[in-house]
Design a protein around this motif. Structure first.
Motif: not given
Length: 192
Positions: A28-40, A178-184
Motif C-alpha cells: 500500500a505504499g511506504q509511510p511518508a513518516y516511518p516510525t523511528p526505531p525505539a531505544t531500549p 486513511e490518515f497515514v501519508a504515503v511517500t510521494d
C-alpha cells in the motif's frame, strides 16, 4: 524487562516495515513518516483512563508547548485540552482535539514504537506525541500512535487534523491507515 529488551529489535523491524495500511511488507505504499526505531529505555506506564492522550516528549521549548496547548483550546482544571469548546463554533472539517494532557519529563524522548508497551493490551485509543517536529515545523505536526487497528503504527498530521482523526476513528467513519501519508503522494487533507 530482559525479555522485552530482547524482543525490541524484532518489534522495531516489524513496525518499520509496515506499509501505509499497517501490513507487514504490504504493497500500500511506504509511510511518508516511518516510525523511528525505539531505544531500549524504560518509561512509566501511561494513564489507563481510556482517553486520547497528548504527551509532551520534548522539554526544551516551554513557550512552544504552551502555545500548542492554547491553540488546542487551552487546558482545563482536570488536565484536559479542548474540553471546554463551544460546539456551535466547531469547524467539522477541522474538529478540535479533546485529550488528557501528560506533561511529565519521565516521557522525554518517548518514541511511537515504545507506546504500545506502556498501555494495557485491551486499550484501544490514540496516543498523540508532541515531539521535536511539533515545535520546529509549520502546522505544528503531531505524531499519532495507533493502539487499535495496528498497535505501534504511527502517522504525522498537522495539529489541526488530529481532532478530526480521533473523532472519525471513534465513530468508525475511517480507519487509522486513511490518515497515514504515503511517500510521494499528496495527503487528502492537503487538497483544497
Amino acid at each position: 524487562g530482559k525479555t522485552l529488551a530482547a524482543l525490541m529489535p524484532l518489534i522495531d523491524r516489524l513496525v518499520r516495515e509496515m506499509d501505509a495500511c499497517g501490513v507487514y511488507q504490504g504493497d500500500a505504499g511506504q509511510p511518508a513518516y516511518p516510525t523511528p526505531p525505539a531505544t531500549p529505555r524504560i518509561f512509566p506506564a501511561l494513564p489507563a483512563d481510556g482517553a486520547v492522550l497528548l504527551i509532551r516528549t520534548v522539554f526544551d521549548d516551554d513557550q512552544g508547548w504552551y502555545a500548542l496547548l492554547d491553540e488546542l483550546g487551552g487546558v482545563d482544571e482536570n488536565g484536559w485540552v479542548g474540553a471546554d469548546l463551544d460546539l456551535d463554533d466547531i469547524d467539522v472539517d477541522e474538529f478540535p482535539l479533546t485529550a488528557s494532557v501528560v506533561d511529565d519529563p519521565a516521557y522525554a524522548g518517548l518514541l511511537p514504537g515504545q507506546v504500545p508497551a506502556l498501555v494495557s493490551p485491551r486499550e484501544e485509543r490514540l496516543v498523540v506525541l508532541a515531539d521535536a517536529r511539533t515545535f520546529t515545523e509549520p502546522d505544528r505536526p503531531l505524531t499519532v500512535v495507533d493502539l487499535h487497528d495496528t498497535p505501534g503504527q504511527s502517522t504525522v498530521l498537522p495539529c489541526r487534523m488530529v481532532g478530526s482523526m480521533a473523532c472519525n476513528l471513534e465513530l468508525g467513519n475511517m480507519d487509522f491507515h486513511e490518515f497515514v501519508a504515503v511517500t510521494d503522494t499528496r495527503p487528502w487533507w492537503e487538497d483544497d
